[in-house]
Design an enzyme around this catalytic site. Structure first.
Site, short mmCIF file in Angstrom:
data_model
loop_
_atom_site.label_atom_id
_atom_site.label_comp_id
_atom_site.label_asym_id
_atom_site.label_seq_id
_atom_site.Cartn_x
_atom_site.Cartn_y
_atom_site.Cartn_z
N GLU A 26 40.50 5.11 21.77
CA GLU A 26 39.20 5.75 22.05
C GLU A 26 38.48 6.18 20.78
OE1 GLU A 26 37.69 9.72 24.44
OE2 GLU A 26 39.36 8.58 25.26
N ASP A 27 39.23 6.62 19.75
CA ASP A 27 38.59 7.28 18.60
C ASP A 27 38.72 6.51 17.29
OD1 ASP A 27 37.92 9.32 20.29
OD2 ASP A 27 39.58 10.62 19.72
#
Length: 624
Positions: A86-87
């Site tokens: 996600e990051d």
């Protein structure tokens, strides 16, 4: 990574690895260490709101799933990696190549979907993705719970608006989910952290009251515990005995529920008795032995037993609760549990390494209903239906044949009917609870014996759709209401016009038309201010729709007067009476009867029939 943080990060990581090393094989520990190093490299240039390196968060999540919840090696690996996709620039395929399909699947569950347009909202889509994952492997959800728990533990670094958003999500979604999965300690901590950040001043005041109360109560509770320990020792029972102060949020919620102040709250504390493990089949016998020893010395409160060993909660909670009168003349609540039962409350059924409490059965029920909700109601009510159906604390009630039915708290008798079978709910007319005749909207309590009586001519009331609690009942009733004929006009609540009366319509801002009687004060006032909004209407009604009316009847009382009035409406006119109020003074009666008609013409026939009854002097329609 700044040199200042390197030793701190390394120390935190090594503490986690050391704490779990005794549970895993060397090969698993090597994979877990590789996952940590991979996550540290992936998040190398990222910081948390606190200014710390971002990697401290995955380390903390790995600690929760590995140490606090005791989950398996792949879950610990996925916890280290849960934010990588996600990051950072790494993909799920990168995770799969390095750590395998199982870890990649777990990481996918906790990775928020990136969309240009969300189906519901970003938050609701995230909830829905996680819930859908429960139809497969539940372990991904547990990583998300651990992620949320650490975020809540470090929420002080956020702005107050962010704190409110995250705390609201936690109270509404994550804490109830932890409870339903049997993770009582996680649920309790999430609730209290949410309370702390949603209502910080009220929380601090509450904590201070608890501190002061504990000082006043400690001597009494210590004396009670000492006596309990003495009784058990004399009886040859080896057990741990200690006092537990109920969590702030739990007590605050009870204050709101029962409308009492803090000082009038009952059972702020309970005494926990935890006996050594025996064979699962012998746990009840040991609990009853302890119960017997205690009630030989202490007086037992009538009706104060809760036997969650024979009737566990749907999340697997088991214990034996009893209330005993202390030497100070105060009822004390006592919980009797085995070490195994206590571990299940702390670690949940996965962490405890067993499913003797039937949580898998609940998961099967959850998945089946979740699939039904997903297909029949994918819109904005999706999360509400899930929360309503499964996230509330449950009660166990029984059929007359002894079949146990688990329902959410505040469930009605009609919820019970639909849980038995949709046909029972459809034609339900009334119920008996513990032998007492009651309405279908009567709220059930734990241990009630419920009997449903049906009638093929019975029709559900539309308002029931908003009063039932379970998803099954709510879905059926809402579908039923949606199929009912709809009135195309809005009736004025002041004058309540019915088809056939002289009416006037007013066009509203959303092209809705509100219908009034022509002598309605609201209509007269509106016409004088917004005359251009008057529109012609043909309020002919619908033969399938009934309109509530009330008539007031005045006359000379006599034998069978009320019976004749009822017979006139129900037998001759074949209409159902909703209510009757009567008053008689010196042989002069005044009766108001509420019922429903199809039209103004039908109402006039009813009034004419009533006028023909001997002794009736006057009949008039009244608005209520």
């Amino acid at each position: 990574m700044e040199e200042l943080y390197v030793p701190m990060v390394q120390t935190q990581a090594e503490e986690v690895l050391e704490a779990i090393s005794s549970r895993f094989r060397q090969s698993d520990m090597q994979r877990i260490r590789e996952a940590y190093l991979f996550a540290r490299e992936a998040h190398a240039n990222q910081r948390r709101k606190t200014g710390e390196p971002y990697i401290v968060h995955p380390i903390a999540v790995a600690r929760i799933v590995g140490v606090e919840l005791g989950l398996d090696a792949n879950v610990v690996i996925a916890a280290f990696l849960h934010d990588v996709v996600e990051d950072t620039d790494y993909t799920l395929e990168d995770v799969r190549c390095r750590f395998g399909d199982d870890v990649a699947s777990l990481v996918r569950v906790v990775t928020k979907p990136k969309k240009d347009k969300y189906e519901l909202t970003k938050q609701l889509d995230n909830f829905k993705q996680m819930l859908n994952a429960m139809q497969g492997d539940i372990r991904g959800i547990l990583i998300k719970l651990a992620d949320r728990l650490h975020n809540m533990r470090t929420l002080q670094s956020m702005r107050s608006d962010k704190q409110m958003k995250i705390a609201g999500e936690t109270d509404y979604f994550y804490a109830p989910l932890a409870n339903r999965l049997g993770y009582y300690e996680v649920k309790t901590e999430l609730e209290n952290l949410s309370f702390r950040y949603r209502c910080p001043h009220e929380y601090e005041d509450f904590i201070e009251m608890l501190r002061q109360d504990y000082k006043l109560t400690k001597v009494r509770m210590d004396a009670f515990v000492n006596k309990v320990e003495s009784v058990l020792k004399d009886g040859g029972v080896e057990a741990r005995v200690f006092v537990v102060q109920r969590a702030p949020y739990s007590l605050w919620r009870k204050m709101k529920k029962y409308s009492v102040d803090f000082h009038h709250l009952k059972y702020k504390y309970f005494t926990e008795i935890i006996f050594k493990d025996t064979n699962i089949g012998e746990e009840k016998a040991e609990a009853l032995k302890i119960y017997s020893l205690l009630t030989n010395v202490f007086r037992e409160k009538p009706g104060g037993i809760r036997n969650y060993i024979d009737s566990p909660k749907e999340n697997g909670y088991r214990s034996f609760h009893v209330k005993l009168l202390s030497d100070r003349g105060i009822w004390e609540e006592v919980h009797i549990s085995s070490e195994r039962m206590t571990r299940a409350s702390q670690y949940g059924f996965l962490g405890a390494g067993e499913d003797s409490y039937g949580v898998h059965k609940w998961l099967e029920k959850f998945r089946a209903t979740l699939n039904d909700i997903s297909h029949s109601n994918p819109g904005a009510d999706f999360i509400e239906n899930v929360v309503t159906s499964f996230y509330n604390d449950d009660i166990m009630v029984f059929s007359p044949q002894g079949k146990a039915i688990i329902l959410p708290q505040r469930a009605k008798a009609l919820d019970f009917a639909f849980e038995i079978h949709s046909k029972i709910g459809q034609f339900a007319k009334y119920a008996r609870i513990n032998g007492q005749l009651v309405s279908l909207m009567t709220e059930l309590k734990r241990g009630d014996v419920v009997e449903i009586f049906t009638d093929e001519d019975a029709l559900p009331k539309p308002e029931w759709a908003d009063q039932v609690v379970t998803y099954k009942a709510r879905r059926w009733l809402r579908n039923y209401v949606a199929r009912l004929p709809k009135e195309k006009y809005i009736r004025c609540e002041k004058c309540n016009p019915i088809p056939g009366e002289e009416v006037i319509g007013f066009l509203g801002p959303y092209n809705e038309i509100t219908v009034h009687k022509r002598d309605c004060p609201v209509a007269i006032r509106t016409a004088s201010k917004m005359g251009d909004s008057i529109v012609p209407v043909h309020f002919n009604g619908n033969p399938d729709i009934l309109y509530p009316v009330s008539v007031n009847i005045h006359g000379v009382d006599r034998y069978h007067m009320l019976s004749d009035l009822i017979q006139c409406i129900t037998e001759r006119m074949r209409l159902s009476i909703a209510s009757i109020t009567t008053k008689t003074v010196d042989c002069i009666f005044d009766i108001t009867i509420a019922f429903s008609v199809h039209s103004y013409e039908e109402l006039q026939r009813v009034i004419a029939e009533i006028y023909s009854i001997d002794g009736v002097d006057g009949v008039r329609q009244v608005n209520e």
